[in-house]
Scaffold this motif. Structure first.
Motif, PDB file in Angstrom:
ATOM      1  N   THR A  30      83.390 -22.855  17.378  1.00  0.00           N
ATOM      2  CA  THR A  30      82.050 -23.433  17.328  1.00  0.00           C
ATOM      3  C   THR A  30      82.123 -24.747  16.561  1.00  0.00           C
ATOM      4  OG1 THR A  30      81.502 -22.229  15.298  1.00  0.00           O
ATOM      5  CG2 THR A  30      80.895 -21.182  17.382  1.00  0.00           C
ATOM      6  N   ASP A  31      81.007 -25.453  16.501  1.00  0.00           N
ATOM      7  CA  ASP A  31      80.939 -26.686  15.716  1.00  0.00           C
ATOM      8  C   ASP A  31      80.825 -26.304  14.244  1.00  0.00           C
ATOM      9  OD1 ASP A  31      80.460 -29.067  14.500  1.00  0.00           O
ATOM     10  OD2 ASP A  31      78.701 -29.602  15.690  1.00  0.00           O
ATOM     11  N   TYR A  32      81.887 -26.579  13.463  1.00  0.00           N
ATOM     12  CA  TYR A  32      81.893 -26.114  12.077  1.00  0.00           C
ATOM     13  C   TYR A  32      80.844 -26.817  11.216  1.00  0.00           C
ATOM     14  CZ  TYR A  32      84.812 -30.270  11.168  1.00  0.00           C
ATOM     15  OH  TYR A  32      85.312 -31.541  11.086  1.00  0.00           O
ATOM     16  N   HIS A  33      80.258 -27.924  11.697  1.00  0.00           N
ATOM     17  CA  HIS A  33      79.181 -28.566  10.954  1.00  0.00           C
ATOM     18  C   HIS A  33      77.929 -27.701  10.948  1.00  0.00           C
ATOM     19  CE1 HIS A  33      81.728 -32.140  11.953  1.00  0.00           C
ATOM     20  NE2 HIS A  33      81.449 -32.414  10.695  1.00  0.00           N
ATOM     21  N   ASP A  34      77.836 -26.802  11.918  1.00  0.00           N
ATOM     22  CA  ASP A  34      76.678 -25.914  12.029  1.00  0.00           C
ATOM     23  C   ASP A  34      77.108 -24.476  11.722  1.00  0.00           C
ATOM     24  OD1 ASP A  34      74.060 -25.266  12.425  1.00  0.00           O
ATOM     25  OD2 ASP A  34      74.218 -25.128  14.615  1.00  0.00           O
ATOM     26  N   PHE A  35      77.911 -24.319  10.672  1.00  0.00           N
ATOM     27  CA  PHE A  35      78.504 -23.014  10.373  1.00  0.00           C
ATOM     28  C   PHE A  35      77.462 -21.973   9.997  1.00  0.00           C
ATOM     29  CE2 PHE A  35      78.217 -25.044   6.251  1.00  0.00           C
ATOM     30  CZ  PHE A  35      77.902 -24.016   5.377  1.00  0.00           C
TER      31      PHE A  35
END
Length: 297
Positions: A43-48
């Motif tokens: 997934t996008d780790y900025h939106d963890f």
């Protein structure tokens, strides 16, 4: 009549023995690896936060926990005789949990894991049912066979990563060679384990490679296990960032050192040292996952 304190102490010891049987530390590491892989590789780790608040992820992890725990239980059940020879003190402690109790927990954990998977999708259910069967078949039959048992054990060790694929989309192709590297490392470690356990395997009728071919030949074969790791490293290297390259260099250096130590190994202590080096590399690899995605392909 035992006092309440004695009963509590006895039950506490049984619980600790059960934790030893299910190899709680291996399961904890696997859980951490799944969460890190979901956040940083799938997934996008900025939106963890959104990823970690997703109930489906927790269901997948819990399904894995229960199914893998049941796998360790059935493996312990079948290996009781040889473990009594190879690690008598730990086996004597684990005898606090009766065989019937082990089987009860085995079926209970499998049931809970499958029911949790059923709330995700039919594909997840099928995956975990097949995985549970594979764990049983490995413990019952395959681990007694030379090479096949090592190959299967290595595959079963990395298979839980694919359980996450039923919900999360792979964001980075780095997942595949990384899984391959972990598989290579586990395959090498499984060969070392067989050499350490050769006495118990021989007396218990296990046809492992050290039993049928001898330690020296097994050493040479085990050393070739670093070849797949080299190939996977070469696959990743051209586009890998600096953090990932550091990990790749370290893991290759440890494998090469382990292979060199293995050729000169004359006693159990050296084999155990090599085995522990491999375990350290697995732990290091898991906790390095967040750095892998900082420099994507």
């Amino acid at each position: 009549m035992p006092s309440p304190g004695q009963i509590l102490k006895k039950n506490s010891l049984k619980f600790i023995a059960l934790l030893s049987i299910v190899r709680w530390y291996n399961i904890l590491l696997l859980i951490i690896a799944q969460y890190l892989a979901a956040v940083f590789l799938m997934t996008d780790y900025h939106d963890f936060r959104q990823t970690l608040l997703n109930p489906t992820l927790h269901k997948i992890v819990l399904s894995t926990l229960f199914i893998v725990a049941s796998g360790f239980i059935i493996n312990n059940f079948y290996d009781h005789e040889k473990d009594s020879i190879n690690r008598p003190q730990q086996t004597a402690f684990e005898r606090l949990v009766r065989k019937r109790t082990k089987l009860n927990f085995y079926f209970f954990f499998n049931t809970i894991g499958t029911l949790l998977a059923a709330t995700i999708s039919w594909r997840a259910t099928l995956f975990f049912v097949v995985y549970a069967f594979a764990l049983w078949f490995y413990s019952h039959k395959l681990k007694r066979l030379p090479f096949v048992g090592n190959f299967t054990a290595s595959g079963l060790a990395v298979a839980p990563f694919f359980g996450i694929f039923f919900y999360f989309t792979i964001q980075d192709l780095i997942v595949f060679p990384l899984v391959g590297i972990f598989w290579s490392l586990n395959f090498f470690r499984e060969m070392i384990k067989d050499m350490i356990a050769v006495k118990g395997d021989t007396l218990s009728g296990y046809q492992t490679l050290p039993v049928i071919s001898g330690i020296e030949k097994t050493k040479r074969i085990a050393s070739t296990a670093i070849i797949p790791s080299v190939l996977f490293t070469l696959w990743i290297w051209p586009d890998a960032g600096s953090y990932l390259r550091i990990f790749l260099v370290v893991q290759f250096a440890v494998l090469a050192l382990s292979a060199a130590l293995l050729q000169g190994a004359k006693n159990q202590k050296t084999l155990i040292l090599i085995h522990n080096l491999c375990k350290v590399m697995v732990v290091l690899g898991v906790f390095s996952i967040p750095f892998f995605s900082l420099y994507p392909f």
